[in-house]
Design a protein around this motif. Structure first.
Motif, PDB file in Angstrom:
ATOM      1  N   ILE A 177      10.297  -1.956   1.297  1.00 17.84           N
ATOM      2  CA  ILE A 177      11.301  -1.319   0.443  1.00 17.84           C
ATOM      3  C   ILE A 177      11.488   0.168   0.776  1.00 17.84           C
ATOM      4  O   ILE A 177      12.620   0.614   0.960  1.00 17.84           O
ATOM      5  CB  ILE A 177      10.968  -1.535  -1.048  1.00 17.84           C
ATOM      6  CG1 ILE A 177      11.276  -2.979  -1.430  1.00 17.84           C
ATOM      7  CG2 ILE A 177      11.742  -0.569  -1.941  1.00 17.84           C
ATOM      8  CD1 ILE A 177      10.830  -3.360  -2.819  1.00 17.84           C
ATOM      9  N   PRO A 178      10.423   0.962   0.887  1.00 16.30           N
ATOM     10  CA  PRO A 178      10.646   2.381   1.245  1.00 16.30           C
ATOM     11  C   PRO A 178      11.305   2.549   2.620  1.00 16.30           C
ATOM     12  O   PRO A 178      12.162   3.415   2.791  1.00 16.30           O
ATOM     13  CB  PRO A 178       9.244   2.987   1.247  1.00 16.30           C
ATOM     14  CG  PRO A 178       8.423   2.082   0.426  1.00 16.30           C
ATOM     15  CD  PRO A 178       9.010   0.724   0.578  1.00 16.30           C
ATOM     16  N   LEU A 179      10.926   1.697   3.558  1.00 19.07           N
ATOM     17  CA  LEU A 179      11.537   1.798   4.890  1.00 19.07           C
ATOM     18  C   LEU A 179      13.012   1.416   4.854  1.00 19.07           C
ATOM     19  O   LEU A 179      13.832   2.003   5.570  1.00 19.07           O
ATOM     20  CB  LEU A 179      10.778   0.921   5.888  1.00 19.07           C
ATOM     21  CG  LEU A 179       9.378   1.404   6.235  1.00 19.07           C
ATOM     22  CD1 LEU A 179       8.656   0.378   7.093  1.00 19.07           C
ATOM     23  CD2 LEU A 179       9.433   2.738   6.946  1.00 19.07           C
ATOM     24  N   THR A 180      13.365   0.468   4.022  1.00 19.48           N
ATOM     25  CA  THR A 180      14.763   0.084   3.885  1.00 19.48           C
ATOM     26  C   THR A 180      15.575   1.198   3.248  1.00 19.48           C
ATOM     27  O   THR A 180      16.711   1.462   3.642  1.00 19.48           O
ATOM     28  CB  THR A 180      14.876  -1.209   3.053  1.00 19.48           C
ATOM     29  OG1 THR A 180      14.089  -2.225   3.673  1.00 19.48           O
ATOM     30  CG2 THR A 180      16.306  -1.674   2.940  1.00 19.48           C
ATOM     31  N   ILE A 214       1.925  -7.304  10.767  1.00 22.36           N
ATOM     32  CA  ILE A 214       0.536  -6.854  10.612  1.00 22.36           C
ATOM     33  C   ILE A 214      -0.015  -7.274   9.251  1.00 22.36           C
ATOM     34  O   ILE A 214      -1.139  -7.777   9.161  1.00 22.36           O
ATOM     35  CB  ILE A 214       0.429  -5.331  10.814  1.00 22.36           C
ATOM     36  CG1 ILE A 214       0.661  -4.975  12.273  1.00 22.36           C
ATOM     37  CG2 ILE A 214      -0.917  -4.805  10.333  1.00 22.36           C
ATOM     38  CD1 ILE A 214       0.806  -3.484  12.541  1.00 22.36           C
ATOM     39  N   ILE A 215       0.782  -7.096   8.204  1.00 27.03           N
ATOM     40  CA  ILE A 215       0.329  -7.462   6.865  1.00 27.03           C
ATOM     41  C   ILE A 215       0.044  -8.962   6.785  1.00 27.03           C
ATOM     42  O   ILE A 215      -1.006  -9.386   6.302  1.00 27.03           O
ATOM     43  CB  ILE A 215       1.359  -7.032   5.811  1.00 27.03           C
ATOM     44  CG1 ILE A 215       1.362  -5.514   5.669  1.00 27.03           C
ATOM     45  CG2 ILE A 215       1.086  -7.697   4.462  1.00 27.03           C
ATOM     46  CD1 ILE A 215       2.504  -4.977   4.876  1.00 27.03           C
ATOM     47  N   ILE A 216       0.980  -9.759   7.259  1.00 27.36           N
ATOM     48  CA  ILE A 216       0.807 -11.211   7.187  1.00 27.36           C
ATOM     49  C   ILE A 216      -0.365 -11.662   8.034  1.00 27.36           C
ATOM     50  O   ILE A 216      -1.165 -12.512   7.625  1.00 27.36           O
ATOM     51  CB  ILE A 216       2.115 -11.921   7.590  1.00 27.36           C
ATOM     52  CG1 ILE A 216       3.164 -11.684   6.496  1.00 27.36           C
ATOM     53  CG2 ILE A 216       1.894 -13.415   7.791  1.00 27.36           C
ATOM     54  CD1 ILE A 216       4.557 -12.149   6.850  1.00 27.36           C
ATOM     55  N   SER A 246       1.691 -12.765   0.628  1.00 26.91           N
ATOM     56  CA  SER A 246       2.027 -12.077   1.876  1.00 26.91           C
ATOM     57  C   SER A 246       3.493 -11.647   1.899  1.00 26.91           C
ATOM     58  O   SER A 246       3.810 -10.547   2.362  1.00 26.91           O
ATOM     59  CB  SER A 246       1.694 -12.955   3.088  1.00 26.91           C
ATOM     60  OG  SER A 246       2.504 -14.094   3.120  1.00 26.91           O
ATOM     61  N   PHE A 247       4.399 -12.488   1.378  1.00 30.37           N
ATOM     62  CA  PHE A 247       5.803 -12.090   1.305  1.00 30.37           C
ATOM     63  C   PHE A 247       5.990 -10.906   0.374  1.00 30.37           C
ATOM     64  O   PHE A 247       6.705  -9.955   0.710  1.00 30.37           O
ATOM     65  CB  PHE A 247       6.680 -13.247   0.833  1.00 30.37           C
ATOM     66  CG  PHE A 247       7.120 -14.156   1.930  1.00 30.37           C
ATOM     67  CD1 PHE A 247       7.764 -13.677   3.053  1.00 30.37           C
ATOM     68  CD2 PHE A 247       6.903 -15.514   1.835  1.00 30.37           C
ATOM     69  CE1 PHE A 247       8.172 -14.519   4.062  1.00 30.37           C
ATOM     70  CE2 PHE A 247       7.297 -16.367   2.840  1.00 30.37           C
ATOM     71  CZ  PHE A 247       7.933 -15.867   3.952  1.00 30.37           C
ATOM     72  N   SER A 248       5.357 -10.949  -0.780  1.00 24.68           N
ATOM     73  CA  SER A 248       5.525  -9.841  -1.719  1.00 24.68           C
ATOM     74  C   SER A 248       4.928  -8.552  -1.167  1.00 24.68           C
ATOM     75  O   SER A 248       5.503  -7.475  -1.353  1.00 24.68           O
ATOM     76  CB  SER A 248       4.919 -10.184  -3.074  1.00 24.68           C
ATOM     77  OG  SER A 248       3.532 -10.374  -2.968  1.00 24.68           O
ATOM     78  N   SER A 249       3.817  -8.641  -0.474  1.00 23.25           N
ATOM     79  CA  SER A 249       3.224  -7.450   0.141  1.00 23.25           C
ATOM     80  C   SER A 249       4.130  -6.873   1.217  1.00 23.25           C
ATOM     81  O   SER A 249       4.326  -5.657   1.292  1.00 23.25           O
ATOM     82  CB  SER A 249       1.862  -7.785   0.744  1.00 23.25           C
ATOM     83  OG  SER A 249       0.981  -8.217  -0.242  1.00 23.25           O
TER      84      SER A 249
END
Length: 99
Positions: free
Chosen positions: A67-70, A92-94, A58-61
């Protein structure tokens, strides 16, 4: 604003440390999140090793989506809502992974 120079210097050092070693800090947080998940989700009968894998995934996802948003936030820092979108997508992902 009532903040001492020592506190400002300490905050600056902490920010530099986090910027330099953020990946290690995140890696060290996974076992603690897994312990919290183990205590919180006792009724789902996960063992600690499964939760380590789930939290790592979940952290890696979340990071891969963030990354793109950053990068976009680096080019357009005036748009503060990008950080909010990044946070919401991470939650949401987590939540989908645990759901």
């Amino acid at each position: 604003m009532g903040v001492s120079k020592e506190a400002l210097e300490k905050g600056k050092r902490m920010q530099e440390f986090m910027g330099q070693y953020m990946s290690f800090v995140m890696l060290l947080m996974v076992p603690f999140y897994s312990l919290g998940s183990f205590l919180f989700f006792k009724d789902k009968k996960y063992n600690y090793a499964e939760l380590l894998i789930i939290n790592s995934y979940s952290f890696s996802s979340s990071i891969m989506i963030g990354i793109p948003l950053t990068i976009v936030n680096g080019y357009f820092p005036e748009y503060a809502f990008i950080n909010v979108v990044n946070l919401i997508l991470g939650v949401i992902i987590i939540s989908r992974i645990y759901g």
